[in-house]
Design a protein around this motif. Structure first.
Motif, PDB file in Angstrom:
ATOM      1  N   ALA A 112       0.832  -1.208   0.000  1.00  0.00           N
ATOM      2  CA  ALA A 112       0.000   0.000   0.000  1.00  0.00           C
ATOM      3  C   ALA A 112       0.865   1.255   0.000  1.00  0.00           C
ATOM      4  O   ALA A 112       0.544   2.241  -0.688  1.00  0.00           O
ATOM      5  CB  ALA A 112      -0.939  -0.013   1.208  1.00  0.00           C
ATOM      6  N   GLU A 115       2.234   1.636  -3.541  1.00  0.00           N
ATOM      7  CA  GLU A 115       1.247   2.088  -4.518  1.00  0.00           C
ATOM      8  C   GLU A 115       0.834   3.536  -4.270  1.00  0.00           C
ATOM      9  O   GLU A 115       0.456   4.257  -5.209  1.00  0.00           O
ATOM     10  CB  GLU A 115       0.041   1.151  -4.506  1.00  0.00           C
ATOM     11  N   HIS A 116       0.908   3.985  -3.033  1.00  0.00           N
ATOM     12  CA  HIS A 116       0.629   5.387  -2.753  1.00  0.00           C
ATOM     13  C   HIS A 116       1.672   6.279  -3.416  1.00  0.00           C
ATOM     14  O   HIS A 116       1.361   7.377  -3.888  1.00  0.00           O
ATOM     15  CB  HIS A 116       0.622   5.629  -1.239  1.00  0.00           C
ATOM     16  N   ARG A 120      -1.070   2.436  -8.634  1.00  0.00           N
ATOM     17  CA  ARG A 120      -1.477   1.043  -8.496  1.00  0.00           C
ATOM     18  C   ARG A 120      -0.669   0.149  -9.434  1.00  0.00           C
ATOM     19  O   ARG A 120      -0.483   0.450 -10.612  1.00  0.00           O
ATOM     20  CB  ARG A 120      -2.965   0.887  -8.783  1.00  0.00           C
ATOM     21  N   ARG A 122       0.115  -2.975 -11.810  1.00  0.00           N
ATOM     22  CA  ARG A 122      -0.646  -3.849 -12.703  1.00  0.00           C
ATOM     23  C   ARG A 122      -0.655  -5.272 -12.146  1.00  0.00           C
ATOM     24  O   ARG A 122      -1.691  -5.926 -12.110  1.00  0.00           O
ATOM     25  CB  ARG A 122      -0.025  -3.829 -14.108  1.00  0.00           C
ATOM     26  N   ALA A 146      -5.119  -7.887  -2.336  1.00  0.00           N
ATOM     27  CA  ALA A 146      -4.015  -6.955  -2.541  1.00  0.00           C
ATOM     28  C   ALA A 146      -3.008  -7.482  -3.553  1.00  0.00           C
ATOM     29  O   ALA A 146      -2.410  -6.703  -4.301  1.00  0.00           O
ATOM     30  CB  ALA A 146      -3.316  -6.672  -1.220  1.00  0.00           C
TER      31      ALA A 146
END
Length: 455
Positions: A112, A115-116, A120, A122, A146
């Motif tokens: 997370a 991705e922040h 995001r 793939r 996730a």
């Protein structure tokens, strides 16, 4: 931990109290790398460090692993993946240790944060070795929302409770027949002394025909490989399956040889585990060791018979001795807490490919049978592929062998279909990745795991 903090300072990563880094990503790192990567690092809410390295031409795939933080940045596999446009990163076990569920959840938390910073992914794949392989299998079960796939390598896929019941069996037989009085469950604070006592006792037993026969018996019951590294760490060739003495020598080396002997890890990790769960989570009450011997690898079982005959020992008498021995009961609360770490139930929702060395003395290969059987019973067999390498020692995979496994799963994600995962296909895939030494995938069928939990 020091490296994670240092990197956080260099690239502006967070600390436990800081907000996650903001897009468009991290700061330049790995000067001179043709991938021209950027890095982010920081700490999760429990203080666990995380790090990620991302190539300039990131293709949207990220590989996440326990144990990446602190050592993975300069790993050769990292360079290989960056060259393919794949990001790599993960966490450390420094905080969680044998708190497996927290380590599993931390993989999702670290993803997370990634991705922040970068957007995001793939495809997000969890893949680690040793405890990282165990955690990757747990991620596939707990966090399929996730992650898109998992590649557990050399993980103890019998689950928290099952794999440590198996280790209890080995040491119980050895203590009863070879090394009376040495610790099996209650490991003293001086772990190094306990480890040395075990290795010295096994070395003494190895010098007698009776000791060698009983070492072979314990290894057969505990489903150890009959192949281990020499004391100097070098790897002997695999033993001839028809040579009882060579098989016993291999089992002895698995127990007491190499840089990570089985009995040493059984001391250090057992003590850590019992501290985490607050008691003993292993037992052998009701276990029939004669039955376990009958179900073990046929070559090692035959070797046990031959060695007992050569030593003029009565195998049935030793098995009766084991049957009559006072058993070890578990603390039910400790079992419950340990099982919360993860009981691998086979309920897969994402593709999983496992990689296991047939001569791995720590994550014994029989555990892979249990994992596969549970997946098939759960109706998830189509999501699982299991592969094996002719390697000795714990997690002895080349970068090309690991990369080939990851590329296999990526093919599955991109096409929706598994490519061939036979040994020749995996070797051809690895050989096409500048493999040196030659890849060592082999066809292999593991023996049935004798301590599955739940049974």
């Amino acid at each position: 931990m020091f490296l994670a903090i240092a990197l956080a300072t260099v690239v502006g990563g967070g600390t436990a109290a800081a907000a996650p880094p903001r897009p468009p990503g991290g700061a330049p790192c790995l000067a001179g790398s043709p991938a021209d990567p950027t890095c982010i690092s920081g700490t999760l809410d429990d203080g666990t460090p995380y790090e990620f390295v991302v190539p300039a031409g990131w293709n949207g795939t990220v590989v996440v692993a326990l144990d990446f933080a602190g050592s993975g940045l300069n790993d050769s596999l990292t360079a290989r993946l960056l060259a393919k446009g794949v990001a790599r990163g993960g966490t450390s076990r420094a905080i969680t240790g044998w708190d497996i569920r927290s380590a599993i959840d931390n993989q999702a938390a670290a993803l997370a944060r990634f991705e922040h910073a970068y957007g995001r992914a793939r495809y997000a794949i969890d893949s680690g070795t040793s405890m990282g392989g165990f955690v990757a299998a747990g991620v596939a079960q707990i966090h399929p929302d996730a992650f898109d796939a998992a590649v557990p390598m050399c993980g103890g896929l019998g689950g928290s409770v099952g794999q440590w019941n198996q280790k209890l069996d080995t040491l119980f037989v050895l203590e009863r027949l070879v090394a009376p009085g040495l610790p099996v469950i209650d490991i003293p604070e001086n772990v190094d002394s306990a480890r040395k006592s075990w290795i010295d006792a096994l070395a003494a037993a190895q010098r007698t025909p009776e000791g060698r026969a009983r070492i072979a018996l314990a290894a057969a019951i505990g489903q150890l490989p009959a192949w281990g590294r020499n004391p100097d760490g070098s790897a002997p060739p695999p033993p001839d399956s028809r040579d009882a003495n060579a098989l016993e020598q291999g089992a002895y080396l698995a127990l007491a040889g190499g840089p990570l002997p089985y009995v040493g890890q059984a001391m250090s990790s057992r003590r850590q585990i019992m501290a985490v769960v607050g008691g003993n989570p292993s037992w052998n009450t009701g276990v029939d060791y004669a039955k376990q011997l009958r179900q073990t690898d046929p070559a090692l079982r035959r070797a046990v018979g031959a060695l007992y005959k050569a030593a003029n020992l009565d195998l049935r008498a030793d098995l009766k001795n084991l049957a009559a021995a006072p058993r070890i009961a578990a603390d039910p609360d400790a079992v419950e807490r340990f099982s919360q770490g993860i009981v691998l139930d086979g309920d897969l929702r994402i593709p999983v490919l496992t990689v296991s060395g047939i001569g791995d003395q720590i994550s014994t290969v029989a555990q892979q049978q249990s994992y596969g059987e549970k997946a098939h019973r759960a109706g998830a067999g189509s999501l699982l592929r299991q592969t094996y390498t002719r390697t000795v020692g714990h997690c002895d995979f080349s970068p090309a062998e690991q990369e080939a496994a990851l590329m296999t799963v990526l093919h599955r994600l991109r096409t929706g279909h598994w490519p061939a995962t036979s040994a020749p296909a995996m070797n051809a895939r690895a050989a096409g990745l500048a493999a040196d030494p030659a890849p060592r995938y082999v066809p292999f069928t593991p023996p049935r795991f004798n301590r599955p939990y739940p049974g």
